[in-house]
Scaffold this motif. Structure first.
Motif, PDB file in Angstrom:
ATOM      1  N   THR A 167       0.828  -1.207   0.000  1.00 37.51           N
ATOM      2  CA  THR A 167       0.000   0.000   0.000  1.00 37.51           C
ATOM      3  C   THR A 167       0.861   1.254   0.000  1.00 37.51           C
ATOM      4  O   THR A 167       0.549   2.230  -0.706  1.00 37.51           O
ATOM      5  N   VAL A 168       1.942   1.254   0.765  1.00 38.43           N
ATOM      6  CA  VAL A 168       2.874   2.382   0.758  1.00 38.43           C
ATOM      7  C   VAL A 168       3.452   2.561  -0.650  1.00 38.43           C
ATOM      8  O   VAL A 168       3.502   3.681  -1.176  1.00 38.43           O
ATOM      9  N   ALA A 169       3.877   1.446  -1.247  1.00 35.45           N
ATOM     10  CA  ALA A 169       4.431   1.505  -2.609  1.00 35.45           C
ATOM     11  C   ALA A 169       3.383   1.997  -3.599  1.00 35.45           C
ATOM     12  O   ALA A 169       3.690   2.794  -4.501  1.00 35.45           O
ATOM     13  N   GLN A 170       2.139   1.548  -3.430  1.00 38.19           N
ATOM     14  CA  GLN A 170       1.058   1.950  -4.331  1.00 38.19           C
ATOM     15  C   GLN A 170       0.792   3.447  -4.246  1.00 38.19           C
ATOM     16  O   GLN A 170       0.639   4.124  -5.267  1.00 38.19           O
ATOM     17  N   HIS A 171       0.754   3.988  -3.028  1.00 43.27           N
ATOM     18  CA  HIS A 171       0.547   5.424  -2.855  1.00 43.27           C
ATOM     19  C   HIS A 171       1.748   6.206  -3.393  1.00 43.27           C
ATOM     20  O   HIS A 171       1.576   7.292  -3.973  1.00 43.27           O
ATOM     21  N   PHE A 172       2.951   5.666  -3.216  1.00 45.32           N
ATOM     22  CA  PHE A 172       4.160   6.321  -3.722  1.00 45.32           C
ATOM     23  C   PHE A 172       4.090   6.441  -5.242  1.00 45.32           C
ATOM     24  O   PHE A 172       4.336   7.521  -5.812  1.00 45.32           O
TER      25      PHE A 172
END
Length: 275
Positions: A167-172
């Motif tokens: 999720t962090v990677a997706q938002h990034f």
């Protein structure tokens, strides 16, 4: 209609719109992880975004032109001070672990705006992270993904997992793609020394990179635990809209194209999640 335009300009220039975008992405995270609406962290993110963005945008102006500030800028200063006080109020209501996380991103934001680098490192008139060649988009994406995913989950004691990392990677990736229309818009005004993506590879290739980021953003959804068809559909809709925004972006677009419409995409994402 003049008053409406003045209101819209203040709404954008005072960073309220971007604060709603950060607020919306935080709601998306809470909804995705089944966390009850967390007023404290959401309003902290909202008021901290206004405080941080206005600090970055207007620090230099306020520092050197304090006595001759335009009336609208003085209003934004007062408004920012009020938001800072509200940010402090909600800070006191957050978990201790959350405060540590906030401190990390606060330092990054501070270094992004304040001159601190030796002269052999910086590329323009300011000695800060913002002026290091090609770094701007990555710093903003890092901070946004951190405050919209890590902060809400840490404050609600959600266990660190593979899905959280995804999720962090997706938002990034989402924020990086979201910023490309802004990078294209500012192509005529940015110093060549900033080495933005459009400056390096041109507008057409920048859009191709953007489409690649959109595809990555969408397919990361398949790597999460407990894949749900409604989330896949929402992510597809947001991906399609983001791709369209990138496709139609240009350095001669109306000033509201990126500042209002593109920036509104996280808010649309939140509304779809809530519906």
């Amino acid at each position: 209609m003049k008053w409406l335009k003045q209101f819209l300009d203040f709404y954008l220039n005072s960073s309220i719109h971007v604060a709603f975008a950060v607020y919306a992405l935080s709601v998306v995270t809470l909804k995705r992880f089944g966390v009850i609406y967390d007023v404290n962290v959401l309003f902290f993110n909202f008021f901290a975004t206004i405080t941080g963005y206005n600090f970055v945008k207007y620090f230099g102006i306020a520092k050197w032109h304090h006595r001759s500030l335009a009336k609208w800028l003085k209003v934004i200063q007062v408004f920012s001070l009020l938001c800072f006080l509200l940010m402090c109020f909600f800070t006191l209501k957050l978990q201790e672990e959350t405060l540590i996380t906030i401190a990390i991103f606060a330092v990054i934001t501070f270094l992004y705006a304040i001159p601190f680098l030796p002269k052999t490192w910086y590329l323009d008139t300011q000695q800060n992270l913002r002026d290091i060649s090609g770094l701007k988009v990555y710093v903003i994406a890092l901070v946004w993904s951190g405050v919209t995913v890590v902060l809400p989950l840490v404050n609600n004691k959600v266990a660190f997992s593979e899905t959280v990392i995804i999720t962090v990677a997706q938002h990034f990736v989402f924020v990086m793609a979201l910023m490309l229309p802004f990078e294209i818009r500012d192509l005529r005004y940015d110093s060549i020394k900033l080495a933005t993506i459009p400056q390096k590879i041109g507008i057409k290739r920048t859009k191709v990179v953007g489409f690649g980021l959109v595809l990555l953003f969408y397919f990361l959804e398949y790597f999460k635990d407990n894949i749900q068809s409604n989330y896949l559909l929402i992510t597809f809709v947001i991906s399609l809209m983001l791709a369209m925004f990138i496709y139609f972006s240009g350095n001669n677009r109306n000033k509201y194209y990126a500042s209002f419409w593109v920036e509104a995409l996280p808010i649309i994402w939140m509304l779809l999640m809530l519906v």
